[in-house]
Write a protein that holds these residues in place. Structure first.
Motif, PDB file in Angstrom:
ATOM      1  N   GLY A 137       0.615  -0.956  -0.211  1.00  0.00           N
ATOM      2  CA  GLY A 137       0.499   0.020  -0.052  1.00  0.00           C
ATOM      3  C   GLY A 137       1.244   0.846  -0.456  1.00  0.00           C
ATOM      4  O   GLY A 137       0.563   2.111  -0.932  1.00  0.00           O
ATOM      5  N   GLN A 138       2.088   1.527   0.514  1.00  0.00           N
ATOM      6  CA  GLN A 138       2.519   2.405   1.130  1.00  0.00           C
ATOM      7  C   GLN A 138       3.505   2.721  -0.426  1.00  0.00           C
ATOM      8  O   GLN A 138       3.072   3.896  -0.989  1.00  0.00           O
ATOM      9  N   ALA A 139       4.460   1.642  -1.053  1.00  0.00           N
ATOM     10  CA  ALA A 139       4.612   1.791  -2.526  1.00  0.00           C
ATOM     11  C   ALA A 139       3.684   2.179  -3.196  1.00  0.00           C
ATOM     12  O   ALA A 139       4.338   3.129  -4.207  1.00  0.00           O
ATOM     13  N   VAL A 140       2.588   1.997  -3.278  1.00  0.00           N
ATOM     14  CA  VAL A 140       1.657   2.546  -4.631  1.00  0.00           C
ATOM     15  C   VAL A 140       1.093   3.795  -4.299  1.00  0.00           C
ATOM     16  O   VAL A 140       0.581   4.587  -4.848  1.00  0.00           O
ATOM     17  N   ASP A 141       0.589   3.841  -2.619  1.00  0.00           N
ATOM     18  CA  ASP A 141       0.281   5.250  -2.355  1.00  0.00           C
ATOM     19  C   ASP A 141       1.577   6.390  -2.533  1.00  0.00           C
ATOM     20  O   ASP A 141       1.118   7.761  -3.482  1.00  0.00           O
ATOM     21  N   ALA A 142       2.908   5.959  -3.417  1.00  0.00           N
ATOM     22  CA  ALA A 142       3.934   7.392  -3.044  1.00  0.00           C
ATOM     23  C   ALA A 142       4.382   6.788  -5.086  1.00  0.00           C
ATOM     24  O   ALA A 142       4.776   7.532  -5.191  1.00  0.00           O
ATOM     25  N   SER A 143       3.139   6.525  -6.073  1.00  0.00           N
ATOM     26  CA  SER A 143       3.590   6.235  -7.019  1.00  0.00           C
ATOM     27  C   SER A 143       2.865   7.164  -7.916  1.00  0.00           C
ATOM     28  O   SER A 143       1.523   8.411  -7.170  1.00  0.00           O
ATOM     29  N   PRO A 144       3.711   7.469  -8.629  1.00  0.00           N
ATOM     30  CA  PRO A 144       3.226   8.853  -9.481  1.00  0.00           C
ATOM     31  C   PRO A 144       1.715   8.945  -9.929  1.00  0.00           C
ATOM     32  O   PRO A 144       1.050   9.711 -10.899  1.00  0.00           O
ATOM     33  N   ASN A 145       1.755   7.779 -10.321  1.00  0.00           N
ATOM     34  CA  ASN A 145       0.000   6.868 -11.097  1.00  0.00           C
ATOM     35  C   ASN A 145      -0.446   7.243 -10.240  1.00  0.00           C
ATOM     36  O   ASN A 145      -0.594   6.204  -9.684  1.00  0.00           O
ATOM     37  N   THR A 146      -1.782   8.418 -10.529  1.00  0.00           N
ATOM     38  CA  THR A 146      -2.539   8.569  -9.336  1.00  0.00           C
ATOM     39  C   THR A 146      -3.493   6.830  -9.899  1.00  0.00           C
ATOM     40  O   THR A 146      -4.067   7.702  -8.790  1.00  0.00           O
ATOM     41  N   ASN A 147      -3.183   6.255 -10.551  1.00  0.00           N
ATOM     42  CA  ASN A 147      -4.626   5.309 -10.906  1.00  0.00           C
ATOM     43  C   ASN A 147      -4.001   4.563 -10.345  1.00  0.00           C
ATOM     44  O   ASN A 147      -5.066   3.293  -9.942  1.00  0.00           O
ATOM     45  N   ALA A 148      -3.062   4.304 -10.443  1.00  0.00           N
ATOM     46  CA  ALA A 148      -2.216   2.910  -9.526  1.00  0.00           C
ATOM     47  C   ALA A 148      -2.679   2.876  -8.027  1.00  0.00           C
ATOM     48  O   ALA A 148      -3.333   3.573  -6.712  1.00  0.00           O
ATOM     49  N   ARG A 149      -3.029   1.522  -7.580  1.00  0.00           N
ATOM     50  CA  ARG A 149      -3.872   1.107  -6.810  1.00  0.00           C
ATOM     51  C   ARG A 149      -3.921  -0.399  -5.895  1.00  0.00           C
ATOM     52  O   ARG A 149      -3.416  -1.033  -7.155  1.00  0.00           O
ATOM     53  N   VAL A 150      -4.036  -0.834  -5.115  1.00  0.00           N
ATOM     54  CA  VAL A 150      -4.102  -2.182  -4.740  1.00  0.00           C
ATOM     55  C   VAL A 150      -5.548  -2.486  -4.630  1.00  0.00           C
ATOM     56  O   VAL A 150      -6.438  -2.612  -4.196  1.00  0.00           O
TER      57      VAL A 150
END
Length: 354
Positions: A137-150
């Motif tokens: 979750g933390q890795a995805v939350d830091a992603s520049p892709n705002t549509n990335a999700r878990v």
């Protein structure tokens, strides 16, 4: 206009997560499991997806997963170490979790027994699942892709062991069932609940799916989505895999972020063509978990009953008089004409004008 803007930003963000070949990278954790394999197949049916299969056993992955240049096998990912998790999640479009910490002990009965005993004795908050999902979750939350999700596959009944005795008495068909009773011995639902909480507190870009009993013999159909952890029934794994992929790639994140849903298969019903109308009627976790939040009973019932509408379009308000649900699906005009301009039988016209 607003819909066009949403589509533009959604499409632009997805492009950020594509490689030089234009493929969206999707991380599948637990790719060799029974649901995981179907998820991988579902993803590979799409031309524009690259799968990062996170597995424990590389040889097993080579045996059970399709041989494709669009599948990368990652067998050395340490899911409880931040650097390793960040590496596998780099530039990903989404992460789909279909894993279980109970498989981490290896393939022999003794090693799995050891893992099970360790899990029972350990606090659920310290389980492999909770640690891994927190870092994902933390890795995805830091992603520049705002549509990335878990998109996390959990389990129906995850919250029920923690229900009050009054609530358990009120809903015995949900609380007094085998998987809940088994939790007293193995704490499996406690682990699921702790893993969900770890993900919720790690990021806002998540969607948790709690399927009811997984059963490959149960016919495929339409997944009915609900909230409140009251669902009981059977879920076809292929239906579940399809839903997980759709939630990961097809739905605008404004409909999925911060959402927990239950799902069961309504056998032999067609799947909906669009999920957004269903998801739009559901409530994000931050509202559901608010002790002062009161769900409108009529809204809850309406949401469930609308999911039982025949056909794939599932929009009874679009029906013209004399038009069937099948006509609507096939974009066929009903026997009385277009909606709003129907030609009613003369005896009705005469009756209404008299």
């Amino acid at each position: 206009m607003m819909g066009d803007m949403f589509f533009f930003f959604f499409s632009a963000a997805i492009l950020l997560a594509r490689d030089c070949n234009g493929l969206a990278k999707v991380v599948v954790v637990g790719a060799t499991g029974r649901v995981g394999r179907i998820v991988v197949k579902e993803l590979l049916d799409r031309e524009d997806v690259q799968v990062r299969a996170v597995v424990r056993d590389e040889e097993k992955a080579k045996e059970v997963l399709p041989s494709s240049d669009k599948v990368e096998i990652w067998s050395n990912v340490k899911l409880t170490e931040r650097a390793s998790v960040n590496e596998v999640c780099e530039d990903c479009a989404s992460v789909i979790w279909v894993a279980s910490g109970l498989t981490q002990g290896g393939g022999t009965p003794f090693s799995r027994l050891g893992t099970l005993l360790g899990t029972v004795l350990r606090s659920p908050k310290d389980s492999f699942d909770a640690k891994a999902l927190r870092l994902l979750g933390q890795a995805v939350d830091a992603s520049p892709n705002t549509n990335a999700r878990v998109v996390c596959c959990s389990s129906a009944a995850a919250s029920r062991p923690a229900w009050s005795q009054d609530k358990k008495t009120k809903f015995p068909g949900a609380a007094d069932i085998p998987i809940v009773r088994l939790n007293d011995k193995l704490k499996l639902l406690d682990i699921k609940a702790a893993a969900e909480d770890a993900l919720r507190h790690s990021c806002g870009r998540y969607c948790i799916v709690r399927p009811t009993g997984l059963n490959d013999e149960w016919p495929r159909g339409r997944l009915v989505l609900s909230q409140g952890d009251l669902a009981v029934g059977r879920t076809n794994r292929a239906d579940l895999a399809q839903l997980l992929v759709q939630l990961a790639l097809d739905v605008d994140p404004s409909y999925t972020n911060g959402l927990t849903i239950e799902a069961f298969t309504l056998a032999n019903y067609p799947a909906p063509r669009e999920l957004e109308p269903i998801l739009s009627r559901l409530t994000p976790d931050h509202e559901l978990l608010n002790v002062n939040h009161q769900q409108d009973a009529d809204s809850v019932l309406y949401n469930l009953l609308q999911q039982l509408v025949p056909g794939e379009t599932m929009a009874p308000n679009q029906l013209a008089m004399g038009q069937t649900y099948e006509n609507l699906d096939n974009k066929e005009t009903g026997r009385l004409g277009e909606r709003g301009a129907e030609k009613l039988p003369s005896f009705i016209e005469t009756t209404s004008s008299s």
